[in-house]
Design a protein around this motif. Sequence first.
Motif, PDB file in Angstrom:
ATOM      1  N   SER A  84       0.937  -1.349   0.042  1.00 30.71           N
ATOM      2  CA  SER A  84       0.018  -0.023   0.043  1.00 30.71           C
ATOM      3  C   SER A  84       0.944   1.316  -0.226  1.00 30.71           C
ATOM      4  CB  SER A  84      -0.961  -0.140   1.324  1.00 30.71           C
ATOM      5  OG  SER A  84      -1.470   1.318   1.478  1.00 30.71           O
ATOM      6  N   PRO A  85       0.579   2.263  -0.624  1.00 30.32           N
ATOM      7  CA  PRO A  85       1.266   3.471  -0.766  1.00 30.32           C
ATOM      8  C   PRO A  85       1.397   4.223   0.734  1.00 30.32           C
ATOM      9  CG  PRO A  85      -0.521   3.642  -2.009  1.00 30.32           C
ATOM     10  CD  PRO A  85      -0.770   2.355  -1.628  1.00 30.32           C
ATOM     11  N   ALA A  86       0.279   3.643   1.397  1.00 30.75           N
ATOM     12  CA  ALA A  86       0.121   4.234   2.829  1.00 30.75           C
ATOM     13  C   ALA A  86       0.917   3.535   3.919  1.00 30.75           C
ATOM     14  CB  ALA A  86      -1.329   4.454   3.255  1.00 30.75           C
ATOM     15  N   ILE A 131       3.094  -2.391   3.607  1.00 28.45           N
ATOM     16  CA  ILE A 131       4.214  -1.815   3.156  1.00 28.45           C
ATOM     17  C   ILE A 131       4.343  -1.139   1.826  1.00 28.45           C
ATOM     18  CG2 ILE A 131       6.642  -2.690   2.514  1.00 28.45           C
ATOM     19  CD1 ILE A 131       6.487  -4.976   4.374  1.00 28.45           C
ATOM     20  N   SER A 132       4.813  -0.038   1.655  1.00 25.49           N
ATOM     21  CA  SER A 132       4.987   0.799   0.499  1.00 25.49           C
ATOM     22  C   SER A 132       6.104   0.390  -0.289  1.00 25.49           C
ATOM     23  CB  SER A 132       4.732   2.460   0.652  1.00 25.49           C
ATOM     24  OG  SER A 132       5.092   3.243  -0.565  1.00 25.49           O
ATOM     25  N   LEU A 133       6.046   0.496  -1.645  1.00 25.22           N
ATOM     26  CA  LEU A 133       7.200   0.250  -2.242  1.00 25.22           C
ATOM     27  C   LEU A 133       7.980   1.767  -2.664  1.00 25.22           C
ATOM     28  CD1 LEU A 133       8.767  -1.957  -3.838  1.00 25.22           C
ATOM     29  CD2 LEU A 133       7.475  -1.365  -6.039  1.00 25.22           C
ATOM     30  N   ASN A 139      -1.125   0.946  -9.701  1.00 24.35           N
ATOM     31  CA  ASN A 139      -2.675   0.629  -9.920  1.00 24.35           C
ATOM     32  C   ASN A 139      -3.040  -0.313  -8.790  1.00 24.35           C
ATOM     33  OD1 ASN A 139      -3.001   2.520 -11.690  1.00 24.35           O
ATOM     34  ND2 ASN A 139      -2.607   1.205 -13.430  1.00 24.35           N
ATOM     35  N   GLY A 140      -2.158  -1.103  -8.424  1.00 25.18           N
ATOM     36  CA  GLY A 140      -2.484  -1.843  -7.574  1.00 25.18           C
ATOM     37  C   GLY A 140      -1.432  -2.534  -6.716  1.00 25.18           C
ATOM     38  N   GLY A 141      -1.292  -3.765  -5.713  1.00 27.65           N
ATOM     39  CA  GLY A 141      -0.575  -4.273  -5.061  1.00 27.65           C
ATOM     40  C   GLY A 141       0.474  -5.103  -5.754  1.00 27.65           C
ATOM     41  N   GLU A 142       0.376  -5.543  -7.015  1.00 31.43           N
ATOM     42  CA  GLU A 142       0.716  -6.637  -7.572  1.00 31.43           C
ATOM     43  C   GLU A 142       2.376  -6.440  -7.839  1.00 31.43           C
ATOM     44  OE1 GLU A 142      -2.124  -5.780  -8.347  1.00 31.43           O
ATOM     45  OE2 GLU A 142      -3.418  -7.660  -7.836  1.00 31.43           O
ATOM     46  N   VAL A 143       2.655  -5.362  -8.421  1.00 32.87           N
ATOM     47  CA  VAL A 143       3.614  -4.914  -8.911  1.00 32.87           C
ATOM     48  C   VAL A 143       4.778  -4.794  -7.958  1.00 32.87           C
ATOM     49  CG1 VAL A 143       5.318  -3.095 -10.031  1.00 32.87           C
ATOM     50  CG2 VAL A 143       3.186  -3.849 -11.331  1.00 32.87           C
ATOM     51  N   ALA A 144       4.201  -4.060  -6.783  1.00 37.32           N
ATOM     52  CA  ALA A 144       4.913  -3.953  -5.556  1.00 37.32           C
ATOM     53  C   ALA A 144       5.347  -5.038  -4.951  1.00 37.32           C
ATOM     54  CB  ALA A 144       4.165  -3.205  -4.446  1.00 37.32           C
ATOM     55  N   ALA A 145       4.234  -6.169  -4.869  1.00 35.92           N
ATOM     56  CA  ALA A 145       4.473  -7.321  -4.323  1.00 35.92           C
ATOM     57  C   ALA A 145       5.609  -8.418  -5.225  1.00 35.92           C
ATOM     58  CB  ALA A 145       3.227  -8.166  -4.288  1.00 35.92           C
TER      59      ALA A 145
HETATM   60  N1  ADE Z   1      -0.258  -0.165  -4.342  1.00 33.66           N
HETATM   61  C1  ADE Z   1      -0.234   1.186  -4.915  1.00 33.66           C
HETATM   62  N2  ADE Z   1       0.852   1.856  -4.641  1.00 33.66           N
HETATM   63  C2  ADE Z   1       1.513   1.246  -4.217  1.00 33.66           C
HETATM   64  C3  ADE Z   1       2.891   1.481  -3.643  1.00 33.66           C
HETATM   65  N3  ADE Z   1       3.656   2.919  -3.937  1.00 33.66           N
HETATM   66  N4  ADE Z   1       3.545   0.709  -3.113  1.00 33.66           N
HETATM   67  C4  ADE Z   1       3.096  -0.596  -2.487  1.00 33.66           C
HETATM   68  N5  ADE Z   1       1.839  -0.938  -3.054  1.00 33.66           N
HETATM   69  C5  ADE Z   1       1.201   0.202  -3.756  1.00 33.66           C
END
Ligand code: ADE
Length: 225
Positions: A84-86, A131-133, A139-145
């Motif tokens: 999450s970006p938060a 956790i934020s990347l 657009n979602g958590g997949e790329v960050a995961a």
């Molecule tokens: N989902 C959307 N933005 C994200 C970010 N910056 N880091 C992790 N998950 C996210």
Amino acid sequence: MRIDAISIFPDFFQVLDISLLGKAKAQDLIEINIHDLRDFTDDKHRTVDDTPFGGGAGMLMKAEPWGQALDKVITSETIVIFPSPAGDLFKQATAQELALAKHLVFACGRYEGIDQRVVDYARSKAQVRTISLGDYVLNGGEVAAVAMIEAIARLIPGVIGNADSLAEESHSEGLLEYPSYTKPANWRGLEVPEVLLSGNHAEIAKWRKNQALGRTRQVRPELLD
Ligand code: ADE
């Protein structure tokens, strides 16, 4: 290590079959299971989202399918990660800490996020990390995961053939990595720094440390604080 990822777009995780992580999976150094959140819905349309209470833009992910999916994968040894970006910023130290875990679950939200009760419920069953990347919105958590899984999994013993390369890379000692060169020594008139051709290992180590410090000071001074 076992990793489970829950998402409405399981295809995002196909890249984990490539290269060193693919090999590590094939050698059973890591087990990765991907789950389609829609498989945990009960209705004909496989609905995973709904409008937020209190109004506001966009759709939220519903608690029910998440509850069912988490019940399937959480064990007594699980850390559940909500990208999450938060969340807390993901750093090399985060990767090092999570590489020691036995079981990670990545719960990948889409739309405007997931009903907060899902996070609260997960916290009642397991350790939970949000956790934020980085300070930008995906657009979602997949790329960050996927990024986090790669950063974590490569620290597991045996995943990277040459363990020495882990010790000398950027962020391993809080500094950015020094510049590197390979043959030829002269390429299009551009020379490799003389010291690297000298064979003097003490001088080379000193030069590299200085380069790492200089680069860090210039590009990421806050890392030196
Ligand atoms: N989902 C959307 N933005 C994200 C970010 N910056 N880091 C992790 N998950 C996210």
